[in-house]
Design an enzyme around this catalytic site. Structure first.
Site, mmCIF file in Angstrom:
data_model
loop_
_atom_site.group_PDB
_atom_site.id
_atom_site.type_symbol
_atom_site.label_atom_id
_atom_site.label_comp_id
_atom_site.label_asym_id
_atom_site.label_seq_id
_atom_site.Cartn_x
_atom_site.Cartn_y
_atom_site.Cartn_z
ATOM 1 N N TYR A 1 132.559 131.524 127.901
ATOM 2 C CA TYR A 1 132.622 131.214 126.346
ATOM 3 C C TYR A 1 132.925 129.819 126.426
ATOM 4 O O TYR A 1 132.251 129.079 125.830
ATOM 5 C CB TYR A 1 133.451 132.116 125.742
ATOM 6 C CG TYR A 1 133.364 132.119 124.298
ATOM 7 C CD1 TYR A 1 132.033 132.347 123.716
ATOM 8 C CD2 TYR A 1 134.508 131.520 123.492
ATOM 9 C CE1 TYR A 1 131.994 132.155 122.199
ATOM 10 C CE2 TYR A 1 134.285 131.443 122.104
ATOM 11 C CZ TYR A 1 133.168 131.670 121.597
ATOM 12 O OH TYR A 1 132.844 131.678 120.071
ATOM 13 N N LYS B 1 130.173 126.849 125.073
ATOM 14 C CA LYS B 1 130.254 126.374 123.917
ATOM 15 C C LYS B 1 130.540 124.618 123.996
ATOM 16 O O LYS B 1 130.334 123.897 123.263
ATOM 17 C CB LYS B 1 131.484 126.889 123.087
ATOM 18 C CG LYS B 1 131.344 128.127 122.508
ATOM 19 C CD LYS B 1 130.255 128.258 121.571
ATOM 20 C CE LYS B 1 129.855 129.584 120.763
ATOM 21 N NZ LYS B 1 128.717 129.537 119.913
ATOM 22 N N THR C 1 134.886 138.459 112.297
ATOM 23 C CA THR C 1 133.476 139.040 112.534
ATOM 24 C C THR C 1 133.704 140.020 113.597
ATOM 25 O O THR C 1 134.959 140.330 113.903
ATOM 26 C CB THR C 1 132.728 137.872 113.016
ATOM 27 O OG1 THR C 1 133.097 137.265 114.359
ATOM 28 C CG2 THR C 1 132.379 136.679 111.939
#
Length: 251
Positions: A154, A158, A188
């Protein structure tokens, strides 16, 4: 800027931040071309004339490339003076140390988090049409700028978006603005995934659990409003990498 004919492309519009982005753009009378694996029936019912949906596996770069080779994007932006691209879709998986990561999960993450956003950015920049103002928003993360144990994929994917924006700025395309924007910690399904991971996979899990308990997570709706306001502002593109929380303090 919204007095112009403005159209927006949003990836991952079926839930979370993507759904909030699509809804608020539509509410502002900005037509949306939404790309996701599935459709958003609620938005389609509310905005039948303004929302166009494409079912597309964004984690499969070959399928995305095939879609880009068609004329759907050019037809959507035709006649617009301003075009916005929100590269929102992404995955935090695989979570865990490097030796436990499955090759297929790594490939999926790189396809969804890096290949697809970069391909769509190029396609928007190259699309025929009258748009003299094209704005590309990479939804980045604090993980692009700080390394975390268990998040090597991740963090790397990113960070790729951040550096892509920095390099694109050097192309000096006058009709194009780009910024890789960290949205803050948003409430989320991705956050739920993070809290559901084991401490051995993600040692900082307890910090994210505390953010949830203490009400420090930003709602998707609040974050979407800030992102859209920033994207439509004259500030957008002044720097290739930004944090929406810092901009909101100054706005």
């Amino acid at each position: 800027m919204t007095s112009q004919i403005t159209r927006a492309i949003v990836t991952g519009h079926t839930r979370g931040l993507g759904a909030a982005l699509a809804e608020q753009l539509l509410t502002r009378n900005i037509a949306v071309l939404a790309l996701s694996r599935s459709r958003n029936a609620t938005l389609a019912q509310r905005f039948p004339q303004m929302l166009a949906e494409v079912e597309l596996d964004l984690a499969d770069p070959s399928r995305v490339a095939q879609w880009i080779a068609g004329d759907a994007l050019s037809r959507f932006v035709d006649g617009a003076q301003s075009v916005l691209l929100f590269n929102n879709a992404g995955t935090v998986q695989p979570i865990g140390p490097i030796e436990g990561q499955q090759a297929s999960a790594i490939a999926t993450a790189v396809g969804l988090n890096v290949a697809t956003p970069l391909m769509l950015a190029s396609a928007v920049a190259a699309a025929s049409g009258t748009a003299t103002d094209r704005r590309i928003v990479h939804i980045s993360s604090g993980a692009a700028r700080n390394a975390y144990a268990g998040w090597s994929i991740y963090c790397a994917t990113k960070a790729a978006l951040d550096h892509h924006a920095r390099a694109v700025v050097l192309d000096a395309n006058r009709a194009l603005r780009i910024c890789s924007v960290a949205p803050g910690v948003v409430d989320t399904n991705m956050q739920a995934e993070i809290r559901g991971s084991g401490v051995e996979q993600f040692p900082m899990r307890e910090r994210f659990e505390e953010l949830k308990r203490s009400g420090q997570l930003t709602s998707p709706e609040q974050c979407a409003a800030r992102l859209i306001d920033f994207t439509l502002s004259d500030d957008f593109g002044q720097t290739p990498v930004a944090d929406i929380r810092e901009w909101a303090k100054q706005a």
